[in-house]
Design a protein around this motif. Structure first.
Motif, PDB file in Angstrom:
ATOM      1  N   ARG A  92       0.933  -1.174   0.011  1.00 44.95           N
ATOM      2  CA  ARG A  92      -0.014   0.077   0.150  1.00 44.95           C
ATOM      3  C   ARG A  92       0.844   1.223  -0.109  1.00 44.95           C
ATOM      4  N   THR A  93       0.535   2.417  -0.736  1.00 47.55           N
ATOM      5  CA  THR A  93       1.141   3.472  -0.976  1.00 47.55           C
ATOM      6  C   THR A  93       0.034   4.563  -0.861  1.00 47.55           C
ATOM      7  N   THR A  94       0.502   5.757  -0.685  1.00 52.40           N
ATOM      8  CA  THR A  94      -0.279   7.052  -0.623  1.00 52.40           C
ATOM      9  C   THR A  94       0.330   7.952  -1.427  1.00 52.40           C
ATOM     10  N   ALA A  95      -0.416   9.130  -1.689  1.00 48.21           N
ATOM     11  CA  ALA A  95       0.156  10.296  -2.493  1.00 48.21           C
ATOM     12  C   ALA A  95       1.004  10.865  -1.509  1.00 48.21           C
ATOM     13  N   ALA A  96       2.355  11.402  -1.908  1.00 48.70           N
ATOM     14  CA  ALA A  96       3.453  11.686  -0.956  1.00 48.70           C
ATOM     15  C   ALA A  96       3.265  13.006  -0.354  1.00 48.70           C
ATOM     16  N   SER A  97       2.545  13.710  -0.840  1.00 50.07           N
ATOM     17  CA  SER A  97       2.372  15.359  -0.468  1.00 50.07           C
ATOM     18  C   SER A  97       1.035  15.395   0.642  1.00 50.07           C
ATOM     19  N   GLU A  98       1.303  16.416   1.572  1.00 51.02           N
ATOM     20  CA  GLU A  98       0.222  16.846   2.482  1.00 51.02           C
ATOM     21  C   GLU A  98      -0.281  18.319   2.045  1.00 51.02           C
ATOM     22  N   ASP A  99       0.363  18.838   0.992  1.00 50.85           N
ATOM     23  CA  ASP A  99       0.104  20.191   0.425  1.00 50.85           C
ATOM     24  C   ASP A  99      -1.222  20.130  -0.167  1.00 50.85           C
ATOM     25  N   GLY A 100      -1.965  21.264  -0.478  1.00 47.76           N
ATOM     26  CA  GLY A 100      -3.043  21.475  -1.058  1.00 47.76           C
ATOM     27  C   GLY A 100      -2.832  20.943  -2.696  1.00 47.76           C
TER      28      GLY A 100
ATOM     29  N   SER B 201      -7.263  17.895   3.170  1.00 48.20           N
ATOM     30  CA  SER B 201      -8.458  17.559   2.443  1.00 48.20           C
ATOM     31  C   SER B 201      -8.332  16.690   1.440  1.00 48.20           C
ATOM     32  N   HIS B 202      -7.389  15.814   1.268  1.00 50.17           N
ATOM     33  CA  HIS B 202      -7.389  15.043   0.189  1.00 50.17           C
ATOM     34  C   HIS B 202      -6.423  13.905   0.712  1.00 50.17           C
ATOM     35  N   GLU B 203      -6.630  12.341   0.412  1.00 51.85           N
ATOM     36  CA  GLU B 203      -5.758  11.460   0.756  1.00 51.85           C
ATOM     37  C   GLU B 203      -6.223  10.488  -0.399  1.00 51.85           C
ATOM     38  N   ALA B 204      -5.188   9.492  -0.467  1.00 51.03           N
ATOM     39  CA  ALA B 204      -5.208   8.493  -1.656  1.00 51.03           C
ATOM     40  C   ALA B 204      -4.615   7.127  -1.117  1.00 51.03           C
ATOM     41  N   VAL B 205      -5.018   5.968  -1.577  1.00 48.02           N
ATOM     42  CA  VAL B 205      -4.399   4.799  -1.119  1.00 48.02           C
ATOM     43  C   VAL B 205      -4.148   3.851  -2.567  1.00 48.02           C
ATOM     44  N   TYR B 206      -3.308   3.436  -2.749  1.00 44.03           N
ATOM     45  CA  TYR B 206      -2.875   2.302  -3.804  1.00 44.03           C
ATOM     46  C   TYR B 206      -2.391   1.321  -3.512  1.00 44.03           C
ATOM     47  N   MET B 207      -3.275   0.228  -3.830  1.00 47.36           N
ATOM     48  CA  MET B 207      -2.476  -1.165  -3.455  1.00 47.36           C
ATOM     49  C   MET B 207      -2.183  -2.078  -4.706  1.00 47.36           C
TER      50      MET B 207
END
Length: 161
Positions: A9-17, A125-131
């Motif tokens: 599982r990975t997620t988008a690297a940034s916490e920025d808008g 205000s965004h999050e992502a998950v990739y499996m």
């Protein structure tokens, strides 16, 4: 989709808008090639222009099909200011393509449809998950990290500041 899947599982690297821009077209009359083919052809040069200009603000994009009649792009931008600056720039490909499209719209009597949606997504205000996926979507645009680095659950990732 290309690229080697990243195991786990990975997620988008940034916490920025981020700004998410959807743009697309619908072929209302396949016989009206003069109305829709120029629209199809116009996007490639715009994307190439944006990719060559590292300061353009375009982070990445994904081309999608919405059935037989619909083509669209999901684009990721650094800011709404950079998106709007590109759209309005008189020396870039967008302005003349937009003017030509509007002329064809008036002549074409609805033979091609066009739409766009813009979402300004603030930090946290965004999050992502990739499996078991290659870098994809927002993750491809900004890079991915292991999920644990940003929180194991979607709720955790959305609460990061």
């Amino acid at each position: 989709m290309s690229g080697k899947p990243i195991e786990g599982r990975t997620t988008a690297a940034s916490e920025d808008g981020v700004v998410v821009f959807h743009v697309g077209m619908r072929i209302n009359s396949f016989a009206a090639v003069r109305s829709w083919w120029p629209v199809v052809r116009a996007m490639g040069p715009m994307l190439a222009e944006l990719e060559r200009d590292e300061g353009s603000g375009l982070l990445g994009y994904k081309s999608l099909l919405g059935g037989v009649r619909e083509l669209y792009l999901v684009q990721y931008w650094e800011s709404k200011e950079k998106l709007l600056a590109y759209a309005a720039a008189p020396d870039k490909n967008h302005r003349p393509a937009w003017a030509a499209f509007n002329r064809r719209l008036r002549e074409g009597k609805g033979k091609v449809g066009f739409w766009h949606e813009t979402y300004v997504v603030p930090a946290s205000s965004h999050e992502a998950v990739y499996m078991n996926m290659p870098e994809f979507g927002l993750g491809r645009a900004i890079g991915v990290v292991p999920v644990g680095r940003r929180g194991d659950r979607a709720a955790d990732r959305l609460q990061l500041s």
